[in-house]
Design a protein around this motif. Structure first.
Motif, PDB file in Angstrom:
ATOM      1  N   TRP A  62     -12.063   5.039  25.359  1.00 38.31           N
ATOM      2  CA  TRP A  62     -11.037   6.077  25.535  1.00 38.31           C
ATOM      3  C   TRP A  62     -10.550   6.663  24.216  1.00 38.31           C
ATOM      4  O   TRP A  62     -10.290   7.850  24.128  1.00 38.31           O
ATOM      5  N   MET A  63     -10.362   5.838  23.207  1.00 37.42           N
ATOM      6  CA  MET A  63      -9.845   6.291  21.909  1.00 37.42           C
ATOM      7  C   MET A  63      -8.636   7.221  22.090  1.00 37.42           C
ATOM      8  O   MET A  63      -8.693   8.432  21.882  1.00 37.42           O
ATOM      9  N   SER A  77     -22.055   2.608   5.517  1.00 39.70           N
ATOM     10  CA  SER A  77     -21.707   3.897   4.933  1.00 39.70           C
ATOM     11  C   SER A  77     -20.438   4.426   5.581  1.00 39.70           C
ATOM     12  O   SER A  77     -20.216   4.245   6.781  1.00 39.70           O
ATOM     13  N   VAL A  78     -19.621   5.129   4.776  1.00 33.73           N
ATOM     14  CA  VAL A  78     -18.409   5.730   5.358  1.00 33.73           C
ATOM     15  C   VAL A  78     -18.715   7.059   6.031  1.00 33.73           C
ATOM     16  O   VAL A  78     -17.816   7.667   6.623  1.00 33.73           O
ATOM     17  N   ASN A  79     -19.952   7.503   5.952  1.00 39.50           N
ATOM     18  CA  ASN A  79     -20.358   8.733   6.632  1.00 39.50           C
ATOM     19  C   ASN A  79     -20.622   8.423   8.101  1.00 39.50           C
ATOM     20  O   ASN A  79     -21.760   8.390   8.572  1.00 39.50           O
ATOM     21  N   GLN A  80     -19.542   8.207   8.844  1.00 39.42           N
ATOM     22  CA  GLN A  80     -19.625   7.823  10.249  1.00 39.42           C
ATOM     23  C   GLN A  80     -18.271   8.094  10.906  1.00 39.42           C
ATOM     24  O   GLN A  80     -17.255   8.266  10.225  1.00 39.42           O
ATOM     25  N   PRO A  81     -18.227   8.098  12.241  1.00 42.38           N
ATOM     26  CA  PRO A  81     -16.951   8.377  12.926  1.00 42.38           C
ATOM     27  C   PRO A  81     -15.830   7.420  12.555  1.00 42.38           C
ATOM     28  O   PRO A  81     -14.671   7.831  12.409  1.00 42.38           O
ATOM     29  N   LYS A  82     -16.137   6.137  12.405  1.00 43.93           N
ATOM     30  CA  LYS A  82     -15.087   5.156  12.089  1.00 43.93           C
ATOM     31  C   LYS A  82     -14.916   5.009  10.568  1.00 43.93           C
ATOM     32  O   LYS A  82     -14.712   3.913  10.049  1.00 43.93           O
ATOM     33  N   ALA A  83     -14.972   6.136   9.861  1.00 45.13           N
ATOM     34  CA  ALA A  83     -14.904   6.107   8.402  1.00 45.13           C
ATOM     35  C   ALA A  83     -13.611   5.496   7.887  1.00 45.13           C
ATOM     36  O   ALA A  83     -13.620   4.653   6.981  1.00 45.13           O
ATOM     37  N   VAL A  84     -12.473   5.917   8.449  1.00 40.21           N
ATOM     38  CA  VAL A  84     -11.185   5.434   7.942  1.00 40.21           C
ATOM     39  C   VAL A  84     -11.042   3.935   8.166  1.00 40.21           C
ATOM     40  O   VAL A  84     -10.668   3.190   7.252  1.00 40.21           O
ATOM     41  N   LEU A  85     -11.338   3.470   9.376  1.00 38.12           N
ATOM     42  CA  LEU A  85     -11.239   2.036   9.654  1.00 38.12           C
ATOM     43  C   LEU A  85     -12.165   1.249   8.735  1.00 38.12           C
ATOM     44  O   LEU A  85     -11.789   0.186   8.219  1.00 38.12           O
ATOM     45  N   LEU A 107      -1.672  17.378  19.377  1.00 39.77           N
ATOM     46  CA  LEU A 107      -2.359  16.088  19.417  1.00 39.77           C
ATOM     47  C   LEU A 107      -3.868  16.274  19.498  1.00 39.77           C
ATOM     48  O   LEU A 107      -4.631  15.601  18.784  1.00 39.77           O
ATOM     49  N   VAL A 108      -4.317  17.153  20.372  1.00 37.33           N
ATOM     50  CA  VAL A 108      -5.751  17.401  20.531  1.00 37.33           C
ATOM     51  C   VAL A 108      -6.352  17.911  19.219  1.00 37.33           C
ATOM     52  O   VAL A 108      -7.379  17.399  18.741  1.00 37.33           O
ATOM     53  N   LYS A 109      -5.695  18.889  18.623  1.00 38.15           N
ATOM     54  CA  LYS A 109      -6.198  19.461  17.371  1.00 38.15           C
ATOM     55  C   LYS A 109      -6.205  18.413  16.252  1.00 38.15           C
ATOM     56  O   LYS A 109      -7.201  18.268  15.518  1.00 38.15           O
ATOM     57  N   ASN A 110      -5.100  17.697  16.103  1.00 41.79           N
ATOM     58  CA  ASN A 110      -4.993  16.733  15.002  1.00 41.79           C
ATOM     59  C   ASN A 110      -5.980  15.580  15.160  1.00 41.79           C
ATOM     60  O   ASN A 110      -6.517  15.076  14.170  1.00 41.79           O
ATOM     61  N   PHE A 111      -6.219  15.152  16.392  1.00 41.19           N
ATOM     62  CA  PHE A 111      -7.155  14.054  16.624  1.00 41.19           C
ATOM     63  C   PHE A 111      -8.568  14.455  16.201  1.00 41.19           C
ATOM     64  O   PHE A 111      -9.273  13.695  15.532  1.00 41.19           O
ATOM     65  N   ARG A 112      -8.968  15.648  16.569  1.00 41.10           N
ATOM     66  CA  ARG A 112     -10.313  16.107  16.199  1.00 41.10           C
ATOM     67  C   ARG A 112     -10.428  16.335  14.694  1.00 41.10           C
ATOM     68  O   ARG A 112     -11.445  16.010  14.077  1.00 41.10           O
ATOM     69  N   THR A 113      -9.368  16.868  14.110  1.00 46.16           N
ATOM     70  CA  THR A 113      -9.365  17.084  12.666  1.00 46.16           C
ATOM     71  C   THR A 113      -9.444  15.763  11.913  1.00 46.16           C
ATOM     72  O   THR A 113     -10.101  15.666  10.863  1.00 46.16           O
ATOM     73  N   TYR A 114      -8.787  14.742  12.445  1.00 44.10           N
ATOM     74  CA  TYR A 114      -8.774  13.422  11.813  1.00 44.10           C
ATOM     75  C   TYR A 114     -10.198  12.931  11.588  1.00 44.10           C
ATOM     76  O   TYR A 114     -10.552  12.475  10.484  1.00 44.10           O
ATOM     77  N   PHE A 115     -11.016  12.997  12.618  1.00 47.16           N
ATOM     78  CA  PHE A 115     -12.367  12.454  12.502  1.00 47.16           C
ATOM     79  C   PHE A 115     -13.294  13.391  11.719  1.00 47.16           C
ATOM     80  O   PHE A 115     -14.190  12.924  11.011  1.00 47.16           O
ATOM     81  N   LYS A 116     -13.063  14.671  11.810  1.00 43.93           N
ATOM     82  CA  LYS A 116     -13.858  15.613  11.015  1.00 43.93           C
ATOM     83  C   LYS A 116     -13.574  15.409   9.536  1.00 43.93           C
ATOM     84  O   LYS A 116     -14.495  15.302   8.710  1.00 43.93           O
ATOM     85  N   PRO A 146      -4.643   1.247  16.075  1.00 43.10           N
ATOM     86  CA  PRO A 146      -4.841   2.570  16.674  1.00 43.10           C
ATOM     87  C   PRO A 146      -4.671   3.710  15.665  1.00 43.10           C
ATOM     88  O   PRO A 146      -5.372   4.723  15.729  1.00 43.10           O
ATOM     89  N   THR A 147      -3.742   3.532  14.724  1.00 44.83           N
ATOM     90  CA  THR A 147      -3.525   4.564  13.711  1.00 44.83           C
ATOM     91  C   THR A 147      -4.779   4.797  12.886  1.00 44.83           C
ATOM     92  O   THR A 147      -5.150   5.941  12.593  1.00 44.83           O
ATOM     93  N   PHE A 148      -5.450   3.713  12.494  1.00 44.98           N
ATOM     94  CA  PHE A 148      -6.681   3.850  11.715  1.00 44.98           C
ATOM     95  C   PHE A 148      -7.875   4.240  12.585  1.00 44.98           C
ATOM     96  O   PHE A 148      -8.987   4.374  12.081  1.00 44.98           O
ATOM     97  N   ASN A 149      -7.621   4.416  13.875  1.00 47.04           N
ATOM     98  CA  ASN A 149      -8.626   4.948  14.787  1.00 47.04           C
ATOM     99  C   ASN A 149      -8.204   6.315  15.318  1.00 47.04           C
ATOM    100  O   ASN A 149      -8.604   6.716  16.415  1.00 47.04           O
ATOM    101  N   GLY A 150      -7.398   7.025  14.541  1.00 48.66           N
ATOM    102  CA  GLY A 150      -7.075   8.414  14.837  1.00 48.66           C
ATOM    103  C   GLY A 150      -5.850   8.644  15.684  1.00 48.66           C
ATOM    104  O   GLY A 150      -5.398   9.787  15.827  1.00 48.66           O
ATOM    105  N   ALA A 151      -5.289   7.591  16.284  1.00 54.67           N
ATOM    106  CA  ALA A 151      -4.143   7.756  17.171  1.00 54.67           C
ATOM    107  C   ALA A 151      -2.835   7.777  16.379  1.00 54.67           C
ATOM    108  O   ALA A 151      -2.802   7.463  15.188  1.00 54.67           O
ATOM    109  N   VAL A 152      -1.775   8.147  17.060  1.00 55.86           N
ATOM    110  CA  VAL A 152      -0.428   7.925  16.538  1.00 55.86           C
ATOM    111  C   VAL A 152       0.004   6.582  17.104  1.00 55.86           C
ATOM    112  O   VAL A 152       0.351   6.472  18.277  1.00 55.86           O
TER     113      VAL A 152
END
Length: 833
Positions: free
Chosen positions: A223-224, A429-437, A353-362, A297-303
């Protein structure tokens, strides 16, 4: 006819929903007494059966067999399209390659209740929140759910919640007793806070050691969510806490996440102000340690957010310091209001929320936040467990399929070094969706904005796993593969012995299995070489000649060694170099017969970590007896006693019983506060100071600090107290590589230090691991304590009579994820005589 039938179905549905019972109508004692867990499940089953706005998604079971559940709540129209909504959410954020059919964007909100079992108002309020969200008469929630998907996990810790609730019902009478002297405010050991194994599940989000967490995170990653609310209780005299959180806040937390915290705070404060309820924000509860229900959850893009209601120890009702009576219903009411406000705010800010979540991972993929872009972990027996942790967290990795010369930061040396990437080395590599985590878990140093932290301040996985590792500032290009490849076994004509390298958890589980099946095992104490097989200290050898009673030796061993792919067969006991297999350098290992003490004088969490280690990590039998029954123990049944951290109150007679056990050949593994049993006692070497001169030097330092403190302001006195504290930091230790306690750990050991306890290097004992004079450390250590740590022992072994005592100042089993500590404890249990 179809139109009439449809109208009838619609009318029936509206009638059922209009009659939907609230928790207080469904459960007569709701708000007055803690609900049985089966009743909580029954209420959510009732909502699911009688509303089209909720779906049940079970996700597993606890250790004690209770169900783990999520409930998805939204409008009936959204729930019909729920899988498409989920897939679209993941796809648009770059978290899935599955392109769904077109659908509208929704805010995804996950509500977690009762990760701590003795904080019951959390689970109780989950029922009320669930009802209000599906209540057909609640116009506000119906509007919110047009744009929002809410996932409720009503109880993350059913075993702890049931333990607390069953106890409270047992001691409760007809009348409430607000006075704090009543037994309903005096929860007995081990309490309901932790799960079955005494683990604090709120510290387990990233490590996922416990099965409750492992099962939940499978669903979480499906779900993320964009918003995650973690609902708790704290001391009953405390006002309500909601975001914004306190410092320190991790540098990788984005401004958009902080902005939502502020919006939540403003909305919730408005509602609390209207009711005259006390609250506070920006204090105590920080966002730094990555394994909490708010930070992970914060390091997985959530608030991610923590909500705290005063209530621990309150029972059904308690008188507070201000004279007011706090009831269970009060706590439910406060939680319900705060949590529903979070849902309302998410619905209101859906587009953001929708915009920021997508921007987070991009942004995290295109602009790495940390200093390094690639992490290299050298292949070893412990790498396998690290890979499992990465897999659980959906962190992508690969294995090198070629060699390459590189340069990067060495975690062990704490400086840049040249090294060679070799086949089977782990590459992240940090070049992946879970880069921040990924960067949060691997960055060598995390900047701490405030030393007043709620939890540990360092956790870099290369130190936790004790594996040679490097961080590289660029994304490296190298051939990779998905799995480790093993070289073929050496060909052999006959079996003289089996060789098993001692290099990680799999080795320990093999030894455990061999002992349980009464197969005799030897351990090397010196290096040797046999035709292509290099044996190092600690490695296991199983001689055919030692096991004449096993009729089908080869077939039996092939089964025993299934989980250890790097074992080899030795054809001859004659060494090419070093000692032959019949030499004294290969002593037989004695199978431990283990006793673990429990009870009110033992830390429930530390006891649980030892119990879990025995039960689940190595799968080895252990007997458990309460410490207050010590005098009744038949010591002839055991050869090993584990004393977890605690405040033991042994009588002189009981101490003499323990002395006799050790002198007669027994082994005691004493951890943390259990060392007090032996400190400054005749015939034991454990003392705080190695000499009177050492004691005098430390006293001189303390006196100087006291004199300096005369000029401190009241505010700075709090900081002075921090100077002798450590909430959790990584400290370098020198190892005696020749001692069995250090086998398989390499040349140094990085310990997780969580207390200021320290002992100068011991006289008359083997100081196997100690803090050197110029030690490396990561995370916050108070300045005064840091000055006193050099040349203090962390792990020592003292021989006494025919037995031994293993002193563990630090806890090597800390939260189960300190993998190098698990191996060190295994050495203590199996290899140290």
């Amino acid at each position: 006819m179809k139109k009439i039938l449809s109208a009838f179905v619609l009318l029936l549905t509206l009638t059922i929903n209009a009659q939907l019972k609230s928790p207080v109508e469904f459960l007569p004692a709701y708000g007055k007494q803690v609900t049985y867990y089966y009743q909580l499940e029954s209420y959510f089953a009732y909502l699911t059966q009688n509303s089209q706005g909720i779906q049940h998604r079970p996700y597993g079971q606890t250790t004690e067999g209770r169900g783990l559940n999520t409930y998805i709540i939204s409008t009936p129209e959204n729930l019909k399209d729920i899988e498409n909504i989920r897939q679209n959410h993941l796809y648009q954020a770059g978290l899935s390659d599955v392109k769904p059919s077109a659908t509208s964007d929704k805010a995804i909100v996950w509500l977690s209740f009762n990760v701590h079992g003795n904080e019951p108002a959390a689970a109780e309020s989950a029922m009320n929140v669930g009802f209000e969200l599906v209540n057909p008469n609640n116009a506000a929630t119906k509007e919110w759910l047009q744009n929002t998907i809410v996932i409720i996990d009503p109880c993350l810790n059913p075993d702890g919640y049931s333990r607390y609730g069953n106890w409270l019902r047992t001691v409760s009478g007809k009348e409430t007793h607000p006075g704090i002297s009543d037994r309903e405010h005096m929860e007995p050991w081990p309490g309901g806070r932790q799960n079955h194994y005494g683990y604090d599940l709120n510290r387990d989000w990233a490590w996922q050691i416990q099965q409750e967490t492992q099962q939940r995170m499978l669903v979480y990653n499906e779900w993320m969510p964009m918003v995650h609310v973690d609902v708790h209780e704290m001391g009953y005299n405390e006002p309500y806490f909601f975001p914004p959180p306190a410092e320190p806040m991790h540098d990788y937390i984005t401004q958009s996440q902080k902005d939502f915290h502020t919006a939540i705070g403003e909305m919730t404060a408005k509602n609390f102000d209207a009711q005259g309820w006390s609250y506070y924000t920006r204090e105590v509860f920080d966002l730094f340690y990555p394994s909490y229900g708010d930070t992970y959850p914060t390091f997985n893009g959530a608030v991610g957010m923590t909500y705290e209601q005063g209530g621990i120890g309150a029972g059904r009702a308690v008188q507070m310091d201000n004279g007011g009576i706090l009831t269970l219903q009060d706590r439910i009411t406060h939680h319900t209001s705060a949590v529903l406000t979070a849902v309302e705010t998410a619905a209101w800010q859906k587009d953001k929320l929708v915009k920021n979540f997508r921007t987070y991972f991009k942004d995290s993929r295109e602009h790495p936040k940390g200093k390094y872009e690639t992490y290299i972990v050298k292949n070893s027996g412990k790498t396998e467990e690290l890979a499992k942790l990465l897999t659980r967290n959906k962190i992508q990795y690969a294995y090198a399929n070629e060699s390459k010369k590189l340069s990067g930061y060495s975690y062990q040396a704490d400086k840049d070094k040249d090294f060679t990437l070799e086949t089977n080395d782990l590459i992240i590599s940090v070049n992946q969706p879970k880069a921040v985590l990924t960067q949060v878990l691997f960055e060598p140093v995390q900047r701490l904005s405030d030393s007043l932290s709620y939890d540990i301040t360092a956790w870099a996985l290369p130190h936790a796993f004790g594996v040679e590792s490097y961080a590289v500032k660029r994304d490296i290009q190298v051939a990779t593969k998905k799995e480790i490849t093993y070289k073929g076994k050496f060909e052999y004509e006959r079996v003289y012995a089996y060789y098993v390298p001692w290099n990680g958890r799999a080795s320990v589980k093999v030894l455990s299995l061999l002992h349980k099946n009464k197969i005799r095992v030897r351990s090397a104490t010196k290096p040797s070489l046999y035709r292509g097989i290099k044996v190092s200290p600690g490695d296991l050898v199983i001689l055919k000649g030692d096991n004449p009673n096993i009729s089908q030796f080869e077939q039996t061993m092939s089964v025993m060694l299934e989980g250890k792919r790097d074992y080899e067969v030795i054809e001859s006991g004659f060494a090419v170099t070093g000692a032959d297999l019949g030499a004294e350098s290969y002593p037989l290992l004695e199978a431990p017969k283990v006793l673990l003490l429990s009870g009110s004088s033992v830390s429930a969490t530390d006891f649980g970590q030892a119990w879990f280690y025995m039960d689940e990590i190595i799968d080895y039998p252990v007997s458990i007896i309460d410490a207050d029954k010590f005098s009744r123990i038949d010591f002839t049944e055991f050869n090993t006693i584990i004393l977890a951290d605690g405040y033991y109150e042994f009588s002189d007679t009981e101490k003499m019983q323990l002395d006799t056990f050790i002198n007669n050949g027994g082994k005691v593994i004493a951890m943390g506060g259990a060392l007090n049993i032996f400190e400054d006692r005749t015939s034991y070497s454990l003392t705080r100071y190695a000499s009177d001169a050492g004691k005098a030097i430390e006293k001189e330092l303390d006196d100087k600090e006291s004199l300096d403190a005369r000029y401190f302001t009241s505010e700075s006195l709090l900081r002075r107290e921090l100077s002798m504290s450590v909430s959790g930091a990584i400290v370098e230790n020198v190892l005696d590589g020749s001692h069995p306690l250090s086998y398989g750990l390499g040349n140094s050991y990085f310990s997780m230090k969580t207390s200021s306890s320290r002992y100068q290097l011991l006289k008359g004992a083997q100081n196997v691991a100690y803090v050197p004079s110029k030690f490396k450390s990561f995370g916050f250590i108070g300045s005064s304590l840091k000055r006193k740590l050099p040349n203090t022992v962390t792990f020592a072994v003292e021989q006494k009579g025919r037995g031994s005592v293993i002193y563990m100042v630090d806890n090597p089993l800390f939260r189960g994820f300190w993998e190098s500590g698990n191996l060190l404890f295994s050495n203590a249990l199996f290899l140290v005589k």
